[in-house]
Design an enzyme around this catalytic site. Structure first.
Site, mmCIF file in Angstrom:
data_model
loop_
_atom_site.group_PDB
_atom_site.id
_atom_site.type_symbol
_atom_site.label_atom_id
_atom_site.label_comp_id
_atom_site.label_asym_id
_atom_site.label_seq_id
_atom_site.Cartn_x
_atom_site.Cartn_y
_atom_site.Cartn_z
ATOM 1 N N ARG A 103 0.700 -1.182 -0.124
ATOM 2 C CA ARG A 103 0.021 0.123 0.026
ATOM 3 C C ARG A 103 0.955 1.125 -0.007
ATOM 4 N NH1 ARG A 103 -5.231 1.720 -1.130
ATOM 5 N NH2 ARG A 103 -5.892 2.769 0.632
ATOM 6 N N THR A 378 -9.788 0.175 -10.000
ATOM 7 C CA THR A 378 -8.662 -0.362 -9.250
ATOM 8 C C THR A 378 -8.880 -1.838 -9.920
ATOM 9 O OG1 THR A 378 -9.265 0.508 -7.028
ATOM 10 C CG2 THR A 378 -8.408 -1.801 -6.902
ATOM 11 N N SER A 450 -10.053 -0.607 1.232
ATOM 12 C CA SER A 450 -11.121 -1.814 1.352
ATOM 13 C C SER A 450 -10.833 -2.845 0.505
ATOM 14 C CB SER A 450 -12.309 -1.116 0.667
ATOM 15 O OG SER A 450 -12.890 0.045 1.546
HETATM 16 O O1 DON Z 1 -7.993 1.027 -1.461
HETATM 17 C C1 DON Z 1 -9.079 1.332 -1.586
HETATM 18 O O2 DON Z 1 -9.945 0.887 -0.866
HETATM 19 C C2 DON Z 1 -9.352 2.257 -2.933
HETATM 20 N N1 DON Z 1 -8.435 3.045 -3.057
HETATM 21 C C3 DON Z 1 -9.849 1.555 -3.777
HETATM 22 C C4 DON Z 1 -10.102 2.177 -5.018
HETATM 23 C C5 DON Z 1 -10.985 1.335 -5.950
HETATM 24 O O3 DON Z 1 -11.186 0.330 -5.726
HETATM 25 C C6 DON Z 1 -11.498 2.239 -7.144
HETATM 26 N N2 DON Z 1 -12.016 1.199 -8.188
HETATM 27 N N3 DON Z 1 -12.901 0.681 -8.752
#
Ligand code: DON
Length: 569
Positions: A103, A378, A450
């Site tokens: 991360r 993501t 998440s």
């Molecule tokens: O880490 C997280 O929870 C968010 N940055 C995830 C972002 C995300 O899933 C966008 N996608 N559709």
């Protein structure tokens, strides 16, 4: 025609209705790609192909992961990345588990109030666009750490396909240009130097793009490993970009970045063992809390997306997301009460006030202003190799194209992951998620995620590999895809394809995709006091998954919401 002429209108309507139901049913049970030995499921055909090739020549799941990850950084610039981060959950064929946190982290000069104006109000766009939105990237460190410990083929061989893809280029799909065109203005505005994306003002499906700058960056990573990114030429380009755009990341932040091996989050649901990601992701804890909360209810008997099943699941989601907002953050910086949150007694007690007849109310000081997907991106990929090792990786830049900053001369996007911190208690991030002290900004801290890369065992054997993008909806997407298989007997492909719903405590409403919670489910739930978002939303999660079938074969479930492709042999 003759048959139709000979039957009455009511019977014809009945036949048509039955056929419509049947074809809907078919989606649930339709098998995806089947393989006997190994499989990769990712969001992009070229990336899946790269992973397939590695598996085919005897590479293991971690080798394939490295190759897929760098390939996605080229062919799927929305979310595939070297300027972002993610999480890996890995299970060896012998049942050992490894979970890796790569991360992003807050730069050393970050400050808890860095996105607030002099009145203490959050400054619009500051945590989502431009140089200040970026956390220190973790992906390259993650790939090298995983490969050093668990890889088998030479590193350079695994990065090379991405170098070649960057040189050769690829064609954009329809879905991809739609997202890219929406962000082109911001990319031009926030990047301080011209780049490959801004060569055109509009891209069309089928247009090809190649990335000479990125090819150079990737070749440094190929030749020098993590040092090819966190030191030397690329690090200097990142910092030059920061200086030109008033960012705060510095060379030391890059040099100090480390991926971290974390103990996994584990637990059970009926006779399944769940292995998922620990903080700084909330995904593993939240998934297990959800499963514990619903385990006392006969979901199968209730029926898929029936009012009863949906009510139980939504009430569990409401409680789990409330816990998330208060208790979850980077456990290196905040004492996350993991044992309590994962205690079955606690989760059962949380459901003690569950009323089978009525919706409860999500009462909270300030309701999140839930801004619906601004093309968030993501991506998740799942891999099983010929030995039976499994890898589950979710990775992201956060929003589509991250901060919209392309590092000048290096050809890749920086993330806008700083928005996943709580900029101010009670202030909703782009997913409408609210946080508090647990997820406040601190130098070096990792923002709460998440992401829920997950591996599931049955009878101590590999059973399922899955995960999803979708911001706050990641957790509920994974939750539903798993239950669709184990409670509703769907195929893997069916389980990822069927429409989903989502509740996240605040705002107090159920979001749903077209076709979800159909029949009389919505009206029954409304009568019980549940609120629904006005219109169905088109995209929720994108689960790329692999299921081990009872005959030992692998079934790939590639989510049709994006351009996912499963390949295996
Ligand atoms: O880490 C997280 O929870 C968010 N940055 C995830 C972002 C995300 O899933 C966008 N996608 N559709």
């Amino acid at each position: 025609m003759k048959v139709i002429h000979s039957i009455s209108l009511p019977i014809l309507i009945l036949i048509l209705l039955l056929n419509a139901c049947k074809s809907r049913e078919d989606i649930k049970y339709q098998r995806g790609v089947i393989a006997t030995e190994a499989m990769v499921v990712s969001v992009d055909e070229l990336a899946s192909q790269v992973g397939y090739d590695v598996l085919k020549k005897g590479g293991n799941a971690v080798d394939a992961m490295v190759a897929v990850h760098f390939a996605l950084a080229v062919v799927y610039p929305y979310a595939g990345n070297i300027g972002g981060g993610g999480f890996m959950v890995m299970r060896t064929h012998e049942g050992q588990v490894h979970t890796l946190d790569f991360r992003e982290m807050a730069p050393s000069e970050a400050d808890k109030d860095m996105y607030l104006d002099e009145n203490g109000e959050v400054i619009k766009d500051l945590s989502t666009r431009g140089h200040l939105a970026a956390g220190v990237p973790g992906s390259v460190a993650g790939m090298t750490a995983a490969h050093d410990s668990l890889g088998s083929l030479p590193w350079a061989e695994l990065v090379q396909p991405a170098v070649e893809l960057a040189k050769k280029g690829h064609a954009f799909s329809e879905k991809e240009v739609k997202e890219l065109n929406k962000k082109l203005g911001a990319i031009a505005q926030y990047s301080t130097q011209p780049n490959e994306f801004t060569q055109k003002t509009t891209w069309a499906a089928g247009d090809s793009i190649s990335y000479p700058d990125l090819a150079r960056t990737l070749s440094l990573i190929r030749d020098q490993g993590a040092a090819g990114f966190y030191e030397g030429e690329t690090a200097e380009k990142i910092i030059a970009e920061m200086e030109a755009g008033n960012g705060i990341m510095n060379l030391l932040d890059l040099a100090n970045y480390q991926a971290r091996w974390r103990p996994p989050i584990t637990g059970t649901y009926k006779n399944y063992d769940i292995i998922s990601m620990a903080p700084p992701s909330s995904g593993g804890i939240a998934l297990l809390q959800l499963l514990q909360m619903v385990s006392a209810y006969p979901l199968e008997d209730y029926g898929w997306q029936s009012p009863e099943a949906t009510h139980v699941m939504v009430e569990a989601e409401r409680r789990v997301y409330a816990d998330r907002s208060k208790h979850l953050g980077d456990s290196d910086y905040y004492n996350v009460p993991m044992d309590s949150l994962l205690d079955p007694a606690y989760n059962l007690a949380r459901m003690a006030d569950f009323n089978p007849e009525r919706a409860s109310l999500s009462k909270e000081i300030s309701a999140g202003n839930f801004q619906l997907f601004e093309s968030d991106q993501t991506t998740h990929y799942s891999i099983v190799d010929a030995q039976g090792n499994a890898v589950s990786v979710t990775t992201t830049l956060n929003g589509g194209f991250g901060s919209c900053v392309v590092v000048g001369g290096a050809g890749f996007f920086l993330n806008n992951e700083m928005d996943d911190f709580s900029a101010k208690p009670g202030h909703a991030n782009i997913y409408g998620l609210i946080g508090a002290a647990a997820n406040a900004i601190e130098p070096g801290k990792r923002m709460l995620s998440s992401m829920t890369p997950t591996i599931i065992e049955k009878d101590d054997e590999l059973f399922m590999v899955l995960g999803s993008p979708g911001g706050s909806t990641i957790i509920t997407s994974v939750f539903q895809a798993f239950l669709n298989v184990v409670e509703y007997d769907m195929s893997m492909q069916g389980a990822v394809s069927v429409p989903r719903f989502h509740h996240q405590w605040l705002p107090d409403s159920i979001r749903y995709e077209k076709g979800a919670v159909g029949g009389d489910t919505r009206s029954v739930l409304q009568a019980m006091g549940h609120r629904f978002d006005g219109k169905p939303v088109p995209v929720k999660g994108c689960v790329n998954a692999i299921l081990v079938l009872s005959n030992g074969k692998l079934e790939g479930g590639a989510d049709p919401r994006r351009d996912g492709v499963a390949m295996g042999f």
